[in-house]
Design a protein around this motif. Sequence first.
Motif, PDB file in Angstrom:
ATOM      1  N   ASP A 153       1.374  -7.196  -7.373  1.00  0.00           N
ATOM      2  CA  ASP A 153       1.888  -8.504  -7.815  1.00  0.00           C
ATOM      3  C   ASP A 153       2.978  -8.311  -8.866  1.00  0.00           C
ATOM      4  O   ASP A 153       4.030  -8.956  -8.817  1.00  0.00           O
ATOM      5  N   ILE A 154       2.692  -7.433  -9.830  1.00  0.00           N
ATOM      6  CA  ILE A 154       3.668  -7.196 -10.914  1.00  0.00           C
ATOM      7  C   ILE A 154       4.933  -6.542 -10.353  1.00  0.00           C
ATOM      8  O   ILE A 154       6.056  -6.950 -10.665  1.00  0.00           O
ATOM      9  N   LEU A 155       4.751  -5.538  -9.510  1.00  0.00           N
ATOM     10  CA  LEU A 155       5.917  -4.819  -8.960  1.00  0.00           C
ATOM     11  C   LEU A 155       6.800  -5.751  -8.125  1.00  0.00           C
ATOM     12  O   LEU A 155       8.027  -5.618  -8.129  1.00  0.00           O
ATOM     13  N   ASP A 156       6.171  -6.684  -7.408  1.00  0.00           N
ATOM     14  CA  ASP A 156       6.928  -7.515  -6.481  1.00  0.00           C
ATOM     15  C   ASP A 156       7.529  -8.753  -7.137  1.00  0.00           C
ATOM     16  O   ASP A 156       8.212  -9.535  -6.461  1.00  0.00           O
ATOM     17  N   LYS A 157       7.274  -8.953  -8.438  1.00  0.00           N
ATOM     18  CA  LYS A 157       7.966 -10.031  -9.157  1.00  0.00           C
ATOM     19  C   LYS A 157       9.459  -9.723  -9.215  1.00  0.00           C
ATOM     20  O   LYS A 157       9.846  -8.565  -9.366  1.00  0.00           O
ATOM     21  N   ASP A 187       3.430  -8.042 -18.477  1.00  0.00           N
ATOM     22  CA  ASP A 187       3.245  -7.470 -17.132  1.00  0.00           C
ATOM     23  C   ASP A 187       3.337  -5.946 -17.186  1.00  0.00           C
ATOM     24  O   ASP A 187       2.527  -5.228 -16.591  1.00  0.00           O
ATOM     25  N   ILE A 188       4.364  -5.467 -17.900  1.00  0.00           N
ATOM     26  CA  ILE A 188       4.571  -4.017 -17.975  1.00  0.00           C
ATOM     27  C   ILE A 188       3.398  -3.345 -18.677  1.00  0.00           C
ATOM     28  O   ILE A 188       2.878  -2.323 -18.211  1.00  0.00           O
ATOM     29  N   ASP A 189       2.940  -3.965 -19.783  1.00  0.00           N
ATOM     30  CA  ASP A 189       1.786  -3.399 -20.492  1.00  0.00           C
ATOM     31  C   ASP A 189       0.564  -3.357 -19.585  1.00  0.00           C
ATOM     32  O   ASP A 189      -0.224  -2.411 -19.624  1.00  0.00           O
ATOM     33  N   GLU A 190       0.409  -4.396 -18.768  1.00  0.00           N
ATOM     34  CA  GLU A 190      -0.752  -4.444 -17.882  1.00  0.00           C
ATOM     35  C   GLU A 190      -0.683  -3.327 -16.819  1.00  0.00           C
ATOM     36  O   GLU A 190      -1.698  -2.678 -16.525  1.00  0.00           O
ATOM     37  N   ALA A 191       0.517  -3.105 -16.276  1.00  0.00           N
ATOM     38  CA  ALA A 191       0.680  -2.012 -15.305  1.00  0.00           C
ATOM     39  C   ALA A 191       0.380  -0.672 -15.975  1.00  0.00           C
ATOM     40  O   ALA A 191      -0.321   0.179 -15.407  1.00  0.00           O
ATOM     41  N   PHE A 192       0.894  -0.497 -17.210  1.00  0.00           N
ATOM     42  CA  PHE A 192       0.602   0.730 -17.966  1.00  0.00           C
ATOM     43  C   PHE A 192      -0.909   0.915 -18.103  1.00  0.00           C
ATOM     44  O   PHE A 192      -1.433   2.024 -17.931  1.00  0.00           O
ATOM     45  N   ALA A 193      -1.597  -0.172 -18.422  1.00  0.00           N
ATOM     46  CA  ALA A 193      -3.053  -0.099 -18.654  1.00  0.00           C
ATOM     47  C   ALA A 193      -3.777   0.321 -17.367  1.00  0.00           C
ATOM     48  O   ALA A 193      -4.753   1.079 -17.416  1.00  0.00           O
ATOM     49  N   ILE A 194      -3.296  -0.172 -16.234  1.00  0.00           N
ATOM     50  CA  ILE A 194      -3.912   0.229 -14.948  1.00  0.00           C
ATOM     51  C   ILE A 194      -3.718   1.736 -14.724  1.00  0.00           C
ATOM     52  O   ILE A 194      -4.660   2.459 -14.385  1.00  0.00           O
ATOM     53  N   SER A 215       0.867  -1.175   0.000  1.00  0.00           N
ATOM     54  CA  SER A 215       0.000   0.000   0.000  1.00  0.00           C
ATOM     55  C   SER A 215       0.902   1.222   0.000  1.00  0.00           C
ATOM     56  O   SER A 215       2.052   1.154   0.443  1.00  0.00           O
ATOM     57  N   LEU A 216       0.394   2.306  -0.537  1.00  0.00           N
ATOM     58  CA  LEU A 216       1.154   3.554  -0.584  1.00  0.00           C
ATOM     59  C   LEU A 216       0.181   4.643  -0.990  1.00  0.00           C
ATOM     60  O   LEU A 216      -0.487   4.531  -2.006  1.00  0.00           O
ATOM     61  N   SER A 217       0.082   5.696  -0.178  1.00  0.00           N
ATOM     62  CA  SER A 217      -0.802   6.807  -0.552  1.00  0.00           C
ATOM     63  C   SER A 217       0.026   7.893  -1.232  1.00  0.00           C
ATOM     64  O   SER A 217       1.256   7.909  -1.131  1.00  0.00           O
ATOM     65  N   GLU A 218      -0.668   8.813  -1.915  1.00  0.00           N
ATOM     66  CA  GLU A 218       0.055   9.938  -2.529  1.00  0.00           C
ATOM     67  C   GLU A 218       0.824  10.712  -1.459  1.00  0.00           C
ATOM     68  O   GLU A 218       1.939  11.157  -1.680  1.00  0.00           O
ATOM     69  N   GLU A 219       0.193  10.859  -0.288  1.00  0.00           N
ATOM     70  CA  GLU A 219       0.827  11.616   0.787  1.00  0.00           C
ATOM     71  C   GLU A 219       2.123  10.935   1.259  1.00  0.00           C
ATOM     72  O   GLU A 219       3.137  11.596   1.493  1.00  0.00           O
ATOM     73  N   GLU A 220       2.040   9.599   1.388  1.00  0.00           N
ATOM     74  CA  GLU A 220       3.236   8.862   1.804  1.00  0.00           C
ATOM     75  C   GLU A 220       4.341   8.974   0.747  1.00  0.00           C
ATOM     76  O   GLU A 220       5.517   9.177   1.063  1.00  0.00           O
ATOM     77  N   TYR A 221       3.934   8.844  -0.524  1.00  0.00           N
ATOM     78  CA  TYR A 221       4.910   9.010  -1.615  1.00  0.00           C
ATOM     79  C   TYR A 221       5.600  10.367  -1.505  1.00  0.00           C
ATOM     80  O   TYR A 221       6.825  10.475  -1.583  1.00  0.00           O
ATOM     81  N   LEU A 222       4.797  11.413  -1.311  1.00  0.00           N
ATOM     82  CA  LEU A 222       5.370  12.764  -1.301  1.00  0.00           C
ATOM     83  C   LEU A 222       6.294  12.970  -0.109  1.00  0.00           C
ATOM     84  O   LEU A 222       7.311  13.654  -0.216  1.00  0.00           O
ATOM     85  N   ARG A 223       5.966  12.333   1.008  1.00  0.00           N
ATOM     86  CA  ARG A 223       6.857  12.464   2.160  1.00  0.00           C
ATOM     87  C   ARG A 223       8.230  11.860   1.840  1.00  0.00           C
ATOM     88  O   ARG A 223       9.268  12.465   2.109  1.00  0.00           O
ATOM     89  N   ILE A 224       8.210  10.653   1.273  1.00  0.00           N
ATOM     90  CA  ILE A 224       9.480   9.988   0.943  1.00  0.00           C
ATOM     91  C   ILE A 224      10.294  10.862  -0.013  1.00  0.00           C
ATOM     92  O   ILE A 224      11.489  11.092   0.176  1.00  0.00           O
ATOM     93  N   VAL A 225       9.618  11.361  -1.047  1.00  0.00           N
ATOM     94  CA  VAL A 225      10.327  12.129  -2.083  1.00  0.00           C
ATOM     95  C   VAL A 225      10.858  13.445  -1.520  1.00  0.00           C
ATOM     96  O   VAL A 225      11.978  13.851  -1.830  1.00  0.00           O
ATOM     97  N   LEU A 279       3.112   7.219  -9.843  1.00  0.00           N
ATOM     98  CA  LEU A 279       2.017   6.539 -10.534  1.00  0.00           C
ATOM     99  C   LEU A 279       1.509   5.367  -9.707  1.00  0.00           C
ATOM    100  O   LEU A 279       0.311   5.105  -9.636  1.00  0.00           O
ATOM    101  N   VAL A 280       2.425   4.669  -9.064  1.00  0.00           N
ATOM    102  CA  VAL A 280       2.043   3.554  -8.191  1.00  0.00           C
ATOM    103  C   VAL A 280       1.222   4.095  -7.017  1.00  0.00           C
ATOM    104  O   VAL A 280       0.176   3.538  -6.655  1.00  0.00           O
ATOM    105  N   ALA A 281       1.705   5.201  -6.415  1.00  0.00           N
ATOM    106  CA  ALA A 281       0.988   5.777  -5.272  1.00  0.00           C
ATOM    107  C   ALA A 281      -0.413   6.199  -5.696  1.00  0.00           C
ATOM    108  O   ALA A 281      -1.394   5.939  -4.989  1.00  0.00           O
ATOM    109  N   TYR A 282      -0.508   6.829  -6.869  1.00  0.00           N
ATOM    110  CA  TYR A 282      -1.812   7.286  -7.347  1.00  0.00           C
ATOM    111  C   TYR A 282      -2.746   6.101  -7.572  1.00  0.00           C
ATOM    112  O   TYR A 282      -3.907   6.103  -7.150  1.00  0.00           O
ATOM    113  N   ALA A 283      -2.230   5.069  -8.246  1.00  0.00           N
ATOM    114  CA  ALA A 283      -3.048   3.889  -8.554  1.00  0.00           C
ATOM    115  C   ALA A 283      -3.432   3.155  -7.272  1.00  0.00           C
ATOM    116  O   ALA A 283      -4.549   2.653  -7.135  1.00  0.00           O
ATOM    117  N   ALA A 284      -2.496   3.098  -6.308  1.00  0.00           N
ATOM    118  CA  ALA A 284      -2.793   2.393  -5.054  1.00  0.00           C
ATOM    119  C   ALA A 284      -3.870   3.119  -4.268  1.00  0.00           C
ATOM    120  O   ALA A 284      -4.692   2.503  -3.595  1.00  0.00           O
TER     121      ALA A 284
END
Lengths: 352, 352
Positions: free
Chosen positions: A284-288, A297-304, A186-196, A266-271
């Motif tokens: 699942d894709i990221l953790d492979k 897999d990459i195309d599927e993540a793009f589609a999400i 899990s990751l929220s936009e807020e958490e992403y922004l804090r890390i960055v 993008l991951v934070a936004y999608a999550a």
Amino acid sequence: MTQSTPPAAEQGGAGLEGRLEALGALFEEALERFVAARSAQPIENLHEGLRYALGLDLPAGPGRGKRVRPLLCLLTAEALGADPRRALPFALAIELMHNFALVHDDMEDGDVMRRGRDAAWVRYGAAHGINLGDYLLVQMMAALAEGEPDGLDDATRVRLLRLLTSALDHTHVGQALDINYRHRRSLSEEEYLRIVREKTGYYLAAPIQGGAIVAGASQRVIETIGEMAQYLGPLFQIIDDIIDLTDGKGRESVGSDIREGKRSYLVAYAAQHGAPAQRERLFDILDKPREATTREDIDEAFAIFEALGAVAAGRDYCRRLHEDARRHLERLPRELAEPLGAVIEMLVSRKQ
Amino acid sequence: MTQSTPPAAEQGGAGLEGRLEALGALFEEALERFVAARSAQPIENLHEGLRYALGLDLPAGPGRGKRVRPLLCLLTAEALGADPRRALPFALAIELMHNFALVHDDMEDGDVMRRGRDAAWVRYGAAHGINLGDYLLVQMMAALAEGEPDGLDDATRVRLLRLLTSALDHTHVGQALDINYRHRRSLSEEEYLRIVREKTGYYLAAPIQGGAIVAGASQRVIETIGEMAQYLGPLFQIIDDIIDLTDGKGRESVGSDIREGKRSYLVAYAAQHGAPAQRERLFDILDKPREATTREDIDEAFAIFEALGAVAAGRDYCRRLHEDARRHLERLPRELAEPLGAVIEMLVSRKQ
């Protein structure tokens, strides 16, 4: 360029590009001189590694890295009326710090390539990789503590030491958060922004603030630079995150962040905005493992990302960050705001 | 002990043991305060790791590590007439530096245990292990740059920064040499001594020199301490090397240096004085993976050392190092030479 050459500022009318080139040459010469003095009795692997990590085994040019941070430092000092040579100890320190971070981050992230060739730890092995990164950090301290002749007074050195310490403190907090989130789904936009912000905001502010301190700028100017960088750091990072989905750093590397499992904007936004099934599938894709991630897999993540409008949201957020940064820039003295603003626009457009 | 307690020096007649205890309590309290202030908003793994690496998750006592370096620093400052509190920023810095080195050295050496429990990188994983070591080094800088209230002037801070930088520089040179020699099947006594001097000589000098700088000692005193440590560092190291063959750090760990393939004084002596067959056999045993080394292998290595008189040579060399160190000690002001000499004798006898 030798010690008796006039400072870059005085060299004919060249405009910003010419000034950056002159400051770049001043810096490269100082870096060569510093490293040569510190490796008068070279130790196998250690001093080769130092030159390799800094790109000094390559001819001067882009292969060495863009030297963005020392250039920002020297440009700022000069714009505020100082001889840029007085800022060289700090410019050296900041570039040594940056390359320390790259050497260790590559190990922490398992990245095997850096600037188109083997990462230092791949080249010299893991034990030397750790030792070499540490050595770069010690050289940072040496550059600041010893500097060039006719350099800085002790009070300024201590102020600059505090600035570096604070920047590094935030960077390591950001890196620890980053490592922690790799194991979470899990990751929220807020958490992403804090890390960055922790990882990039202070780290980008430091070279500019250091140049300003050397030039004797007021506390208000130092603080405004710090606030501006809190927008610029995330701006540059989110642009990078989006580039990974478009032309990458070369055609074949599109989607490499997904292979690496990177927790991007993008991951934070999608999550945060995706349905549970989308979120599960994305993690699942990221953790492979990197090598198990397929083109599909990459195309599927793009589609999400596409389905959720993540890229558009990212671009929109970048526009706001850019505006906020510009608003702070306008509060800086004009002689600094103009060249600094031009360099920032160059960086934004080069990234896009 | 609170801020208003009188300095340890003023606390009743306790003699050296009592002074060390009081200084130890002063130091532990300052370390707790420093770490608490730096981790007001704790980050998972990072700040737990900081406390773990420093032993602050354990009750005060030997499990935290012996704190030899900060005690040497505070004792020196006090002996030379300073309030030991003024030396606290440097004492903190030196202990943070020491624990940085342990965290990263354990990774570089593949050591999985430290002070009787999991090494930090085993506990928190390799990525956090690198980041945590770096963070300890940044905290060292912070302790020196910010220190305690009513602390040091900027000129002293810069001098102390140069001292730390120089010590770390030598330590990393020594560590790089050490890593290089792991892949070689030759080692002379001279090469061994160079590695050990680089790794231990400056690192042991720094806490004592730092205490002396805070107390305003003369350059001659600082230099004499530096020369003395060039004998003391190797002395302590060679004693350790010999202990590994005798009672170890507990009965079951006798010979652990051989399992680890460590290039000890005994290895250097045997490599230089042994016949080619002895040398080959010794390096074969050393270069076996740790878990493949049998009790018979260790006995065979012992027998090679015995046949060549390596242990006797080591003890003889220690006697000479000890005499040289004492000769330098006698050149120090008596108020410093006495307590410092007593602590050195305690360390030598505890090791033996």
